[in-house]
Design a protein around this motif. Structure first.
Motif, PDB file in Angstrom:
ATOM      1  N   GLN A 160       0.877  -1.156  -0.172  1.00 14.75           N
ATOM      2  CA  GLN A 160       0.093  -0.119   0.039  1.00 14.75           C
ATOM      3  C   GLN A 160       0.986   1.217   0.042  1.00 14.75           C
ATOM      4  N   LYS A 161       1.050   2.005  -1.240  1.00 11.58           N
ATOM      5  CA  LYS A 161       1.527   3.337  -0.977  1.00 11.58           C
ATOM      6  C   LYS A 161       0.564   4.417  -0.613  1.00 11.58           C
ATOM      7  N   GLN A 162       1.071   5.236   0.421  1.00 18.28           N
ATOM      8  CA  GLN A 162       0.324   6.237   1.132  1.00 18.28           C
ATOM      9  C   GLN A 162       0.000   7.088  -0.075  1.00 18.28           C
ATOM     10  N   ALA A 163      -1.156   7.600  -0.087  1.00 19.34           N
ATOM     11  CA  ALA A 163      -1.802   8.655  -0.846  1.00 19.34           C
ATOM     12  C   ALA A 163      -0.894   9.955  -0.841  1.00 19.34           C
ATOM     13  N   LYS A 164      -0.366  10.190  -2.178  1.00 19.54           N
ATOM     14  CA  LYS A 164       0.455  11.550  -2.240  1.00 19.54           C
ATOM     15  C   LYS A 164      -0.440  12.702  -2.295  1.00 19.54           C
ATOM     16  N   GLU A 165       0.145  13.975  -1.948  1.00 22.87           N
ATOM     17  CA  GLU A 165      -0.742  15.011  -1.974  1.00 22.87           C
ATOM     18  C   GLU A 165      -1.369  15.387  -3.448  1.00 22.87           C
ATOM     19  N   LYS A 166      -2.420  16.072  -3.434  1.00 23.98           N
ATOM     20  CA  LYS A 166      -3.294  16.103  -4.627  1.00 23.98           C
ATOM     21  C   LYS A 166      -2.132  16.774  -5.798  1.00 23.98           C
ATOM     22  N   VAL A 167      -2.554  16.409  -6.926  1.00 20.74           N
ATOM     23  CA  VAL A 167      -1.798  16.857  -8.164  1.00 20.74           C
ATOM     24  C   VAL A 167      -1.968  18.319  -8.195  1.00 20.74           C
ATOM     25  N   LYS A 168      -1.091  19.012  -8.559  1.00 25.11           N
ATOM     26  CA  LYS A 168      -1.277  20.519  -8.731  1.00 25.11           C
ATOM     27  C   LYS A 168      -1.786  20.739  -9.901  1.00 25.11           C
ATOM     28  N   VAL A 169      -2.486  21.754 -10.098  1.00 29.20           N
ATOM     29  CA  VAL A 169      -3.235  22.285 -11.442  1.00 29.20           C
ATOM     30  C   VAL A 169      -2.316  22.540 -12.534  1.00 29.20           C
ATOM     31  N   HIS A 170      -1.316  22.989 -12.110  1.00 31.40           N
ATOM     32  CA  HIS A 170      -0.219  23.472 -13.385  1.00 31.40           C
ATOM     33  C   HIS A 170       0.887  22.601 -13.292  1.00 31.40           C
ATOM     34  N   TRP A 171       0.714  21.096 -13.469  1.00 31.55           N
ATOM     35  CA  TRP A 171       1.670  20.404 -13.373  1.00 31.55           C
ATOM     36  C   TRP A 171       2.379  20.101 -14.703  1.00 31.55           C
ATOM     37  N   LEU A 172       1.887  20.547 -15.776  1.00 34.70           N
ATOM     38  CA  LEU A 172       2.796  20.947 -17.020  1.00 34.70           C
ATOM     39  C   LEU A 172       3.958  21.866 -16.994  1.00 34.70           C
ATOM     40  N   SER A 173       3.624  23.095 -16.236  1.00 33.00           N
ATOM     41  CA  SER A 173       4.424  24.026 -16.369  1.00 33.00           C
ATOM     42  C   SER A 173       5.590  23.661 -15.252  1.00 33.00           C
ATOM     43  N   ASP A 174       5.305  22.879 -14.124  1.00 31.18           N
ATOM     44  CA  ASP A 174       6.147  22.341 -13.362  1.00 31.18           C
ATOM     45  C   ASP A 174       7.174  21.363 -14.030  1.00 31.18           C
ATOM     46  N   ILE A 175       6.551  20.598 -14.800  1.00 32.83           N
ATOM     47  CA  ILE A 175       7.391  19.589 -15.463  1.00 32.83           C
ATOM     48  C   ILE A 175       8.402  20.313 -16.511  1.00 32.83           C
ATOM     49  N   LYS A 176       7.927  21.281 -17.317  1.00 34.50           N
ATOM     50  CA  LYS A 176       8.799  22.091 -18.190  1.00 34.50           C
ATOM     51  C   LYS A 176      10.037  22.638 -17.357  1.00 34.50           C
ATOM     52  N   SER A 177       9.513  23.552 -16.147  1.00 33.99           N
ATOM     53  CA  SER A 177      10.434  23.830 -15.432  1.00 33.99           C
ATOM     54  C   SER A 177      11.724  23.091 -14.595  1.00 33.99           C
ATOM     55  N   ASP A 178      11.128  22.096 -14.283  1.00 35.33           N
ATOM     56  CA  ASP A 178      11.961  21.000 -13.940  1.00 35.33           C
ATOM     57  C   ASP A 178      13.187  20.461 -14.923  1.00 35.33           C
ATOM     58  N   LEU A 179      12.492  20.039 -16.194  1.00 38.03           N
ATOM     59  CA  LEU A 179      13.251  19.712 -17.371  1.00 38.03           C
ATOM     60  C   LEU A 179      14.220  20.610 -17.897  1.00 38.03           C
ATOM     61  N   LYS A 180      13.874  22.031 -17.655  1.00 36.04           N
ATOM     62  CA  LYS A 180      14.717  22.976 -18.009  1.00 36.04           C
ATOM     63  C   LYS A 180      15.980  23.122 -17.282  1.00 36.04           C
ATOM     64  N   THR A 181      15.505  22.870 -15.845  1.00 35.70           N
ATOM     65  CA  THR A 181      16.715  22.890 -14.786  1.00 35.70           C
ATOM     66  C   THR A 181      17.649  21.847 -14.980  1.00 35.70           C
ATOM     67  N   ILE A 182      17.042  20.609 -15.321  1.00 37.07           N
ATOM     68  CA  ILE A 182      17.723  19.287 -15.274  1.00 37.07           C
ATOM     69  C   ILE A 182      18.728  19.320 -16.615  1.00 37.07           C
TER      70      ILE A 182
END
Length: 159
Positions: free
Chosen positions: A106-128
């Motif tokens: 049983q994996k504990q429930a993660k916090e709710k997915v952010k509404v702007h998840w795509l912008s977070d991914i773009k930002s993270d990819l740009k950083t990486i």
């Protein structure tokens, strides 16, 4: 399971287009194999063992690729590629079912997915991708894996 079903379907059909679809299932299913190992390693083991488990997984994949070519070549020559695909798909399906039931956690429930998840991914990819260390590691991994993969694919299955 997706890869296993794709392999079984691939071994049972003679239609080119269905074969392409089955091969797509195999590729789609196997694309997540390494990520699944990383998820299990991070969820079930201490963080200090993550790098070791990742390395062991890579090592076993390389050994499997090198050591599996010759036996599979003999099996294909003995019973044909259709039955080989069906047998491997059946074995892997059995293995997937066993893992599904034996590794149930049983994996504990993660916090709710952010509404702007795509912008977070773009930002993270740009950083990486902006870090030189990322490119050095990627180049090192490519230069390490490509010769092994090329060698086993070109010469490993020939006796």
């Amino acid at each position: 399971m997706c890869c296993s079903i794709g392999a079984i379907v691939f071994g049972t059909i003679d239609n080119f287009y269905l074969g392409c679809l089955a091969r797509l299932l195999m590729g789609f299913g196997s694309a997540f194999a390494f990520i699944s190992v990383l998820v299990v390693a991070s969820d079930l083991f201490a963080k200090k063992h993550f790098a070791l488990l990742t390395g062991v997984t890579q090592m076993l994949a390389a050994i499997g690729a090198m050591a599996g070519q010759l036996p599979i070549s003999f099996v294909v020559h003995s019973i044909g590629w259709h039955l080989t695909m069906i047998a491997l798909g059946g074995f892997c399906l059995l293995l997937a079912v066993l893992i599904w039931f034996l590794l149930a956690y049983q994996k504990q429930a993660k916090e709710k997915v952010k509404v702007h998840w795509l912008s977070d991914i773009k930002s993270d990819l740009k950083t990486i991708l902006g870090k030189s260390q990322t490119w050095i590691i990627a180049l090192y991994a490519c230069l390490l894996w490509a010769p092994i993969s090329g060698f086993t694919s070109l010469w490993g299955g020939h006796s």
